[in-house]
Design a protein around this motif. Sequence first.
Motif, PDB file in Angstrom:
ATOM      1  N   VAL A 161       0.857  -1.192   0.000  1.00 48.52           N
ATOM      2  CA  VAL A 161       0.000   0.000   0.000  1.00 48.52           C
ATOM      3  C   VAL A 161       0.890   1.238   0.000  1.00 48.52           C
ATOM      4  O   VAL A 161       1.809   1.346   0.818  1.00 48.52           O
ATOM      5  CB  VAL A 161      -0.933   0.029   1.221  1.00 48.52           C
ATOM      6  CG1 VAL A 161      -1.811   1.279   1.194  1.00 48.52           C
ATOM      7  CG2 VAL A 161      -1.795  -1.233   1.278  1.00 48.52           C
ATOM      8  N   PHE A 162       0.604   2.156  -0.922  1.00 49.43           N
ATOM      9  CA  PHE A 162       1.348   3.407  -1.029  1.00 49.43           C
ATOM     10  C   PHE A 162       0.385   4.573  -0.843  1.00 49.43           C
ATOM     11  O   PHE A 162      -0.679   4.618  -1.455  1.00 49.43           O
ATOM     12  CB  PHE A 162       2.038   3.505  -2.395  1.00 49.43           C
ATOM     13  CG  PHE A 162       2.651   4.852  -2.675  1.00 49.43           C
ATOM     14  CD1 PHE A 162       3.919   5.162  -2.204  1.00 49.43           C
ATOM     15  CD2 PHE A 162       1.954   5.820  -3.401  1.00 49.43           C
ATOM     16  CE1 PHE A 162       4.483   6.404  -2.465  1.00 49.43           C
ATOM     17  CE2 PHE A 162       2.510   7.057  -3.660  1.00 49.43           C
ATOM     18  CZ  PHE A 162       3.777   7.351  -3.187  1.00 49.43           C
ATOM     19  N   ASN A 163       0.777   5.519   0.019  1.00 48.60           N
ATOM     20  CA  ASN A 163      -0.058   6.704   0.261  1.00 48.60           C
ATOM     21  C   ASN A 163       0.833   7.934   0.382  1.00 48.60           C
ATOM     22  O   ASN A 163       1.759   7.956   1.185  1.00 48.60           O
ATOM     23  CB  ASN A 163      -0.896   6.526   1.525  1.00 48.60           C
ATOM     24  CG  ASN A 163      -1.574   7.815   1.954  1.00 48.60           C
ATOM     25  OD1 ASN A 163      -1.306   8.347   3.028  1.00 48.60           O
ATOM     26  ND2 ASN A 163      -2.463   8.327   1.130  1.00 48.60           N
ATOM     27  N   ALA A 164       0.540   8.955  -0.437  1.00 48.43           N
ATOM     28  CA  ALA A 164       1.273  10.221  -0.388  1.00 48.43           C
ATOM     29  C   ALA A 164       0.320  11.308   0.072  1.00 48.43           C
ATOM     30  O   ALA A 164      -0.670  11.594  -0.608  1.00 48.43           O
ATOM     31  CB  ALA A 164       1.856  10.559  -1.758  1.00 48.43           C
ATOM     32  N   ASP A 165       0.601  11.892   1.223  1.00 47.49           N
ATOM     33  CA  ASP A 165      -0.236  12.944   1.790  1.00 47.49           C
ATOM     34  C   ASP A 165       0.375  14.298   1.450  1.00 47.49           C
ATOM     35  O   ASP A 165       1.413  14.677   1.981  1.00 47.49           O
ATOM     36  CB  ASP A 165      -0.348  12.770   3.309  1.00 47.49           C
ATOM     37  CG  ASP A 165      -1.428  13.643   3.904  1.00 47.49           C
ATOM     38  OD1 ASP A 165      -1.788  14.657   3.276  1.00 47.49           O
ATOM     39  OD2 ASP A 165      -1.924  13.319   5.003  1.00 47.49           O
ATOM     40  N   GLU A 166      -0.271  15.028   0.535  1.00 47.97           N
ATOM     41  CA  GLU A 166       0.258  16.327   0.114  1.00 47.97           C
ATOM     42  C   GLU A 166       0.129  17.375   1.210  1.00 47.97           C
ATOM     43  O   GLU A 166       0.904  18.328   1.245  1.00 47.97           O
ATOM     44  CB  GLU A 166      -0.469  16.790  -1.148  1.00 47.97           C
ATOM     45  CG  GLU A 166      -0.257  15.880  -2.353  1.00 47.97           C
ATOM     46  CD  GLU A 166      -0.983  16.386  -3.573  1.00 47.97           C
ATOM     47  OE1 GLU A 166      -1.717  17.388  -3.448  1.00 47.97           O
ATOM     48  OE2 GLU A 166      -0.822  15.783  -4.652  1.00 47.97           O
ATOM     49  N   ASN A 167      -0.855  17.221   2.093  1.00 43.74           N
ATOM     50  CA  ASN A 167      -1.057  18.209   3.160  1.00 43.74           C
ATOM     51  C   ASN A 167       0.093  18.193   4.165  1.00 43.74           C
ATOM     52  O   ASN A 167       0.571  19.239   4.598  1.00 43.74           O
ATOM     53  CB  ASN A 167      -2.383  17.965   3.864  1.00 43.74           C
ATOM     54  CG  ASN A 167      -3.568  18.157   2.936  1.00 43.74           C
ATOM     55  OD1 ASN A 167      -3.536  19.000   2.043  1.00 43.74           O
ATOM     56  ND2 ASN A 167      -4.615  17.371   3.126  1.00 43.74           N
ATOM     57  N   THR A 168       0.512  17.007   4.541  1.00 45.69           N
ATOM     58  CA  THR A 168       1.580  16.878   5.532  1.00 45.69           C
ATOM     59  C   THR A 168       2.947  16.691   4.881  1.00 45.69           C
ATOM     60  O   THR A 168       3.972  16.777   5.561  1.00 45.69           O
ATOM     61  CB  THR A 168       1.307  15.694   6.469  1.00 45.69           C
ATOM     62  OG1 THR A 168       1.219  14.481   5.692  1.00 45.69           O
ATOM     63  CG2 THR A 168      -0.012  15.902   7.211  1.00 45.69           C
ATOM     64  N   GLY A 169       2.957  16.419   3.568  1.00 47.84           N
ATOM     65  CA  GLY A 169       4.222  16.219   2.874  1.00 47.84           C
ATOM     66  C   GLY A 169       4.919  14.930   3.240  1.00 47.84           C
ATOM     67  O   GLY A 169       6.144  14.851   3.212  1.00 47.84           O
TER      68      GLY A 169
END
Length: 203
Positions: A161-169
């Motif tokens: 599972v890959f997750n990139a959170d742009e809000n927290t970087g």
Amino acid sequence: FAFSWLLLSVILFIQQASKFTDIFFNVNIPVSLIWQLTIALVPNVIAFTCPMAALVGVIIGLTKMQADSELVAIKAAGIGHLSIFLPIIALGIVLSCFAFLVNLKGVPLAAGVVRQVALRTALYKLESPIEPGVFNTEVAGFTIYVKQGDIEKGSWKNIFVFNADENTGTTRLITSSSGRIDYSGDRSELVLKDAVSTTFSQP
């Protein structure tokens, strides 16, 4: 007016439904979800077609009456302009109130139902059928890869599972030897076994 409303609603509904063809024509999606999506699209359609149908109906009706000299006959009978246009004004006020309520209450509620159906559909696609060796991005913000899967048991093996959170970087990577999706009403939970989670900041 009624015919215009029906015709415009059908045309616009087909246009809106074309955005969800992967849901409507997916045999693995429960019929209840398809009906929920169908009903949820109606308020958005009505919000647009109601004023359009009123405009088309009034224009066609008055043009027909003018062409057949019915307006001339009505005026000759002593009926004034106010009496002629009062029903049209009343209809406009009623439809304006109706359209306002649909936009105020119906459209936001329908949008929430559409998002919920889209999420549940994505989860159903992940669980059944499982497509080993395919990167799945149906769940917003997540990329899920399953190496092996048992469709009958609804279990996965060797999960990434890959997750990139742009809000927290931050970027989060999760690996697991096996897992499944548990459902409880409208909520769903991803259950992983022997999972390892790694979080690091994006450059």
